[in-house]
Design an enzyme around this catalytic site. Sequence first.
Site, PDB file in Angstrom:
ATOM      1  N   THR A 271       0.829  -1.199   0.000  1.00  0.00           N
ATOM      2  CA  THR A 271       0.000   0.000   0.000  1.00  0.00           C
ATOM      3  C   THR A 271       0.871   1.258   0.000  1.00  0.00           C
ATOM      4  O   THR A 271       0.650   2.171  -0.783  1.00  0.00           O
ATOM      5  CB  THR A 271      -0.864   0.024   1.268  1.00  0.00           C
ATOM      6  OG1 THR A 271      -0.033  -0.310   2.379  1.00  0.00           O
ATOM      7  CG2 THR A 271      -2.001  -0.969   1.175  1.00  0.00           C
ATOM      8  N   PHE A 398      -8.339   4.833   3.834  1.00  0.00           N
ATOM      9  CA  PHE A 398      -7.871   4.029   4.961  1.00  0.00           C
ATOM     10  C   PHE A 398      -8.990   3.231   5.614  1.00  0.00           C
ATOM     11  O   PHE A 398      -8.860   2.781   6.762  1.00  0.00           O
ATOM     12  CB  PHE A 398      -7.180   4.929   5.991  1.00  0.00           C
ATOM     13  CG  PHE A 398      -5.860   5.492   5.501  1.00  0.00           C
ATOM     14  CD1 PHE A 398      -4.729   4.684   5.411  1.00  0.00           C
ATOM     15  CD2 PHE A 398      -5.748   6.821   5.108  1.00  0.00           C
ATOM     16  CE1 PHE A 398      -3.513   5.184   4.947  1.00  0.00           C
ATOM     17  CE2 PHE A 398      -4.541   7.332   4.643  1.00  0.00           C
ATOM     18  CZ  PHE A 398      -3.420   6.512   4.568  1.00  0.00           C
ATOM     19  N   CYS A 405      -7.559   1.586   9.020  1.00  0.00           N
ATOM     20  CA  CYS A 405      -6.125   1.261   9.005  1.00  0.00           C
ATOM     21  C   CYS A 405      -5.434   1.695  10.294  1.00  0.00           C
ATOM     22  O   CYS A 405      -5.491   2.866  10.674  1.00  0.00           O
ATOM     23  CB  CYS A 405      -5.479   1.988   7.834  1.00  0.00           C
ATOM     24  SG  CYS A 405      -3.728   1.626   7.691  1.00  0.00           S
TER      25      CYS A 405
HETATM   26  C1  HEM Z   1      -6.441  -1.765   7.458  1.00  0.00           C
HETATM   27  C2  HEM Z   1      -5.244   1.097   3.732  1.00  0.00           C
HETATM   28  C3  HEM Z   1      -0.665   1.327   5.375  1.00  0.00           C
HETATM   29  C4  HEM Z   1      -1.745  -1.981   8.719  1.00  0.00           C
HETATM   30  C5  HEM Z   1      -6.511  -0.995   6.322  1.00  0.00           C
HETATM   31  C6  HEM Z   1      -7.720  -0.746   5.569  1.00  0.00           C
HETATM   32  C7  HEM Z   1      -7.375   0.034   4.523  1.00  0.00           C
HETATM   33  C8  HEM Z   1      -5.952   0.306   4.604  1.00  0.00           C
HETATM   34  C9  HEM Z   1      -8.312   0.543   3.414  1.00  0.00           C
HETATM   35  C10 HEM Z   1      -9.121  -1.299   5.886  1.00  0.00           C
HETATM   36  C11 HEM Z   1      -9.292  -2.648   5.250  1.00  0.00           C
HETATM   37  C12 HEM Z   1     -10.682  -3.242   5.412  1.00  0.00           C
HETATM   38  O1  HEM Z   1     -11.619  -2.580   5.870  1.00  0.00           O
HETATM   39  O2  HEM Z   1     -10.840  -4.420   5.058  1.00  0.00           O
HETATM   40  C13 HEM Z   1      -3.893   1.407   3.861  1.00  0.00           C
HETATM   41  C14 HEM Z   1      -3.176   2.298   2.986  1.00  0.00           C
HETATM   42  C15 HEM Z   1      -1.893   2.381   3.455  1.00  0.00           C
HETATM   43  C16 HEM Z   1      -1.807   1.520   4.618  1.00  0.00           C
HETATM   44  C17 HEM Z   1      -3.775   3.005   1.761  1.00  0.00           C
HETATM   45  C18 HEM Z   1      -0.709   3.167   2.952  1.00  0.00           C
HETATM   46  C19 HEM Z   1      -0.786   4.202   2.187  1.00  0.00           C
HETATM   47  C20 HEM Z   1      -0.554   0.473   6.440  1.00  0.00           C
HETATM   48  C21 HEM Z   1       0.640   0.250   7.221  1.00  0.00           C
HETATM   49  C22 HEM Z   1       0.323  -0.708   8.149  1.00  0.00           C
HETATM   50  C23 HEM Z   1      -1.054  -1.059   7.965  1.00  0.00           C
HETATM   51  C24 HEM Z   1       1.965   0.955   7.014  1.00  0.00           C
HETATM   52  C25 HEM Z   1       1.166  -1.356   9.223  1.00  0.00           C
HETATM   53  C26 HEM Z   1       2.343  -1.110   9.527  1.00  0.00           C
HETATM   54  C27 HEM Z   1      -3.104  -2.201   8.653  1.00  0.00           C
HETATM   55  C28 HEM Z   1      -3.804  -3.105   9.545  1.00  0.00           C
HETATM   56  C29 HEM Z   1      -5.171  -3.050   9.190  1.00  0.00           C
HETATM   57  C30 HEM Z   1      -5.255  -2.098   8.089  1.00  0.00           C
HETATM   58  C31 HEM Z   1      -3.189  -3.961  10.637  1.00  0.00           C
HETATM   59  C32 HEM Z   1      -6.330  -3.779   9.846  1.00  0.00           C
HETATM   60  C33 HEM Z   1      -6.863  -2.937  10.981  1.00  0.00           C
HETATM   61  C34 HEM Z   1      -7.980  -3.602  11.773  1.00  0.00           C
HETATM   62  O3  HEM Z   1      -8.928  -4.121  11.161  1.00  0.00           O
HETATM   63  O4  HEM Z   1      -7.902  -3.588  12.999  1.00  0.00           O
HETATM   64  N1  HEM Z   1      -5.450  -0.330   5.723  1.00  0.00           N
HETATM   65  N2  HEM Z   1      -3.035   0.956   4.815  1.00  0.00           N
HETATM   66  N3  HEM Z   1      -1.554  -0.317   6.922  1.00  0.00           N
HETATM   67  N4  HEM Z   1      -3.994  -1.597   7.804  1.00  0.00           N
HETATM   68 FE1  HEM Z   1      -3.527  -0.241   6.382  1.00  0.00          FE
END
Ligand code: HEM
Length: 461
Positions: A271, A398, A405
């Site tokens: 991402t 996000f 996220c």
């Molecule tokens: C969840 C986008 C960077 C860890 C999500 C979700 C999105 C997203 C859309 C929700 C997914 C869903 O509803 O199914 C992004 C974007 C990023 C990014 C666009 C960078 C530009 C990161 C980074 C990390 C991360 C750097 C960790 C170091 C997570 C985790 C979740 C998550 C663990 C699940 C959260 C939960 O349900 O408790 N992300 N993410 N993401 N992201 Fe990111």
Amino acid sequence: PGKSVVPQPPMKLLLGNLGELDSKAPIQSMMRLAREYGGIYKLTLAGKDVHVVSSQELVNELCDESRFVKRISGPLKHIRDFAGDGLFTAYNSEPNWAKAHRLLMPAFGPIGVRSMFDRMVDIADQMFVKWERFGPSGVIDVTDNMTRLALDTIALCAFDVRFNSFYQNEMHPFVAAMGSALEEAGQRGRRPNVVSELMVGTRRRYEADQKMLARIAGQLIVERRADPKGLEKKDLLNVMMNGVDPVTGEKLSDENIRFQLVTFLIAGHETTSGLLSFTCQLLVENPRVMLKAQAIVDEVLGNNMPRVEDLAKLRYIEQILMESLRLWPTAPAFSVKPIEDTLLAGKYPLSSRDTALVLAPSLHRDPAVWGDDAEEFRPERFEPEQAEKLPPNAWKPFGNGVRACIGRAFAMQESQMVISMMLQRFDIMLDDPSYKLEVAETLTIKPHGLLMRARRRGTGG
Ligand code: HEM
């Protein structure tokens, strides 16, 4: 008011609407269908109905957490094969979700992320030193470079390991395994299960990839436990290995920590690297924005290495990233389901067995919100006074609510620093001036075949 029928493309026997989706570019197919069928339409895939939603008005309803919750379906269900009940793929009801969420939130919060700044700069500097050595005629594969950067950054910040991707040609074996496992998980989300079972070669490879991911993550835990000094480190691995959940009084199991490690690498690197790559493409295509950004960076940073306190003064770079995430949200979709049977917009029936998929790239182009120039890259949209006027839930790169996220602050800080350092040190240009953006899809989206050159500027770092 009567119920309305949700528009749906014509179905084919057995395949349903599978034929509507280019298997290499399903998100772009869905974007095309959104232009044709509107802000809500239905697809029947692998025998299940998916409602694809992309108008702000309807997405705003789906973001109401008293009515809708995250749905683990399609690719996510298959990603559980290797990310298990890690944060990203856990069911809402799994106790490990709330436990890990409580334990990890502070580390991913503003203070936790600020403490990682120097390690982030360390990796970025490695990449830019390499670009400098290449000289102005060296050709830079942008997505490849940004993937190495994002991977090395999350590995260093999360578990204090240096993958040293800029010192070797081949990427770490984890990356190949993760890429192909993610791709197959994506295909499985759209393919009938019987077909997946019959593809023996593909299945064996998928199993081998999963073993590799578990083995590398397991090794990290074993090594940390064997190294007493390591247990004083302030990284995410130690938060997970030592932390006690205040509510249950319990620690995370080794299995769950393994799933979280795989999750951080999956969720955190594709991402972020996609965001940085699209941003480079959008900057070279929009010289006005690039020059304005460069002037601001020069004023704030001069010849100095960036410090964490400089970021507040680099708001325009943050706006550039927000605008990049608007046009090309690199995690392009998330799914929810109603808690109980309901009517969307008072007329489209959705049952708790249904899936509503929020299609972010189309949401982010809703002309009712973004106007006639929605296709244009214009970071000024996110000036604080402008952004305030946006209707709620118009910009969702996000995700939403408690399942949004956890790495948002991490990704934004890293990206803001990297783009600022790049503009400070280099003038960037396309290697082939006639390059037109092509978007490659796995679970995430990224530019395909984006080659650039970078000329060292007189100032900077
Ligand atoms: C969840 C986008 C960077 C860890 C999500 C979700 C999105 C997203 C859309 C929700 C997914 C869903 O509803 O199914 C992004 C974007 C990023 C990014 C666009 C960078 C530009 C990161 C980074 C990390 C991360 C750097 C960790 C170091 C997570 C985790 C979740 C998550 C663990 C699940 C959260 C939960 O349900 O408790 N992300 N993410 N993401 N992201 Fe990111």
